[in-house]
Design an enzyme around this catalytic site. Structure first.
Site, PDB file in Angstrom:
ATOM      1  CE  LYS A  22      14.917  -8.716  -9.472  1.00  0.00           C
ATOM      2  NZ  LYS A  22      16.020  -7.804  -9.851  1.00  0.00           N
TER       3      LYS A  22
ATOM      4  CB  SER B 286      18.592  -8.897  -7.115  1.00  0.00           C
ATOM      5  OG  SER B 286      18.027  -7.917  -7.970  1.00  0.00           O
TER       6      SER B 286
ATOM      7  CB  SER C 146      20.094  -6.773 -10.298  1.00  0.00           C
ATOM      8  OG  SER C 146      20.521  -6.545  -8.971  1.00  0.00           O
TER       9      SER C 146
END
Length: 555
Positions: A193, A265, A289
């Site tokens: 990420k 996210s 997330s």
């Protein structure tokens, strides 16, 4: 030392004392009685005019302190001196579970159609590498090609790290040839990420103001995976500053339906794994997330206990709530990755407060486990309830003892302003500089407005919320006594509460909606008991095939 009253109003002073004009060149207006009366109305306080007048000079002094403090650079990487501790006062280390060995693996051979490698498990790919049926370089090139091929539609990559990946893959091949096999992640491609820093590559945080940012450090997770021999192929998208699935390059899509977002996210991490662009990826969770994109994309996502994985080198959103975990195809794959990540790191003091070891517990007899389930939550009417009921039935068939459980009645959602207060502090300079206007999302619920409104949260109320959080931690410990974990629908009050208490969770695919989109159920573990939790999930996944489903990718 300033009196308590001035501290109480000090947190509110910023809104009455020019918070909305922090960038103005003119000196702020003097603090007056009417200013303080307006401030206390916003806070629901009722002090007399005489009391407010007595506090006025202290409040003005606080404002001068604020202004002085703002002249000291505070990059996002600087954490507060205080550290959140999720351990309840009654906690005792559990007896070691499992033999710390991986289950026997059936013989693995290269498929006739190499495209099938895209959906092999980490364990299977690791065996192909160990037995030298394929090289890490060939496998890395295979996944790099898939990333290039499908990213145009999924929008899940911020940066391909091709040069680094090929360098790491060749090093892995050389070591394996020499007989130095590091373990099941050696030579395995993966993605990060893009809130984790990697030297030589951009770390964009998914946001316009930072899209050209290069940080000269390797995040702790990148270092530990490199030490395990894994191969970094891509930095993956996240919703802007870790919210949602919209970033400066567009909206990341779920490979199951390109008209739908991948949620966030950890948007790119989930989409890339679901589409077979990478065997596993690293995500983060503050308030859903990992769980949310795992659901939208149909992958298995592990949110470990708070403090188990170092966040050094990661963008901070909430120092007391941010957690790091893997997204993969199965519980077994998550365990392989988690084993490489877990452990203390002085760069993240939270990791020094919690147990440092992890044991595989896949030989645990699930028939001896007592697993709670949120009876009231499962009994209410909600979409796709039948899939969750089928999961409970499958566990009963496996011999798991299911015990009705109720969550503490304390309303956890009332203290989620902890997150936004910490986020506003983490991005204070962004707000005060006005660069927040460069961000893609500008609606009422987006970060720019949320960070501004968070300036109105008094310091006292923030501290009171942390004390209230202690009550949640203690009450959860009491209710989970005698249980090895529990089950919950993937969304609802449980998601908020356990992100506040720091309990581990695994989002597990368990079916599809009538529209053909994946769905998950959440398996919750006792604090720091990820081994037993993943063993339970593996038993469920061995008895079902939802973790083996993947999108057709006909685009």
């Amino acid at each position: 030392m300033k009196p308590p009253f001035s501290l109480l109003l000090g947190g509110a002073a910023c809104f009455a004392l020019g918070a909305l004009s922090m960038r103005a060149a003119d000196a702020p207006a003097p603090v007056t009685g009417p200013m303080l009366r307006a401030a206390q109305q916003l806070l629901g306080l009722q002090f007399t005019d005489a009391q407010l007048d007595s506090a006025r000079r202290d409040v003005e002094g606080n404002r001068k302190d604020f202004e002085a403090n703002r002249r000291v650079p505070l990059p996002n990487s600087v954490a507060p001196a205080t550290v959140f501790n999720p351990v309840p006062s009654t906690w005792q280390p559990a007896a070691a579970a499992g033999n710390d060995k991986l289950p026997e693996l059936a013989k693995v051979t290269l498929p006739a159609n190499r495209e099938e490698l895209a959906f092999y498990s980490v364990r299977q790919l690791g065996e192909l590498l160990r037995t030298r049926q394929i090289s890490s370089e060939d496998l890395t090139r295979f996944f790099l090609a898939r990333l290039r091929r499908y990213d145009a539609k999924l929008l899940c990559v911020t940066s391909l790290t091709e040069e680094l990946a090929l360098q790491q893959a060749r090093a892995a091949d050389a070591e394996i040839r020499r007989g130095r096999y590091r373990g099941p992640l050696h030579g395995i491609p993966y993605g990060l990420k893009d809130l984790f820093s990697v030297k030589g590559y951009k770390t964009t945080w998914g946001s316009v103001p930072y899209k050209d940012q290069v940080l000269d450090e390797d995040a702790a997770v990148a270092v530990r995976l490199r030490e395990a021999g894994a191969v970094l192929c891509a930095k993956l998208t996240l919703g802007e500053l870790a919210m949602g699935d919209v970033w400066y390059g567009g909206r990341t899509r779920t490979p199951w339906n390109l008209t739908k977002g991948s949620s966030g996210s950890s948007a790119g991490s989930a989409a890339a794994v679901a589409a077979g662009l990478l065997p596993f990826a690293i995500g983060t969770e503050t308030l859903g997330s990992i769980v949310s994109p795992s659901t939208a994309c149909g992958v298995t996502g592990l949110r470990p206990s708070f403090g188990r994985v170092s966040r050094a080198g990661a963008m901070a959103l909430s120092w007391t709530m941010d957690k790091v975990g893997p997204l993969a195809r199965s519980a077994e794959d998550c365990a392989l990755v988690f084993d490489a990540l877990v452990g203390p790191d002085r760069r993240d003091p939270a990791t020094l407060l919690v147990p440092a070891d992890f044991r595989y517990a896949f030989d645990v007899d699930v028939r001896k486990l007592r697993i709670g389930y949120l009876k009231a939550d499962f009994e209410r009417q909600y979409p796709n309830k039948a899939n969750d009921e089928a999961t409970l039935a499958a566990l009963r068939k496996l011999g798991v003892e299911l015990v009705p459980l109720e969550l503490p009645p304390l309303p956890a959602s009332d203290i989620t302003y902890l997150l936004v207060a910490e986020g506003a502090a983490a991005f204070d300079e962004l707000t005060r500089s006005g660069r927040d206007q460069l961000m893609v999302n500008q609606d009422r619920n987006a970060w720019p407005n949320t960070f501004r409104s968070s300036r109105f949260i008094p310091a006292v109320e923030y501290i009171q919320a942390q004390r209230y959080r202690t009550l949640l931690i203690e009450e959860m410990a009491r209710r989970l006594q005698g249980l090895d974990g529990y089950m919950a629908p993937s969304f609802g009050r449980n998601l908020v509460l356990t992100n506040l208490t720091g309990h581990p969770a695994v989002a597990v695919p368990n079916g599809f909606t009538p529209e053909g989109l994946p769905q998950t159920i959440t398996f919750m573990g006792a604090l720091f008991e990820e081994g037993k939790l993943l063993a339970l999930v593996k038993a469920y996944q061995d008895a079902t095939d939802f973790d083996e489903k993947h999108p057709p990718l006909n685009f």
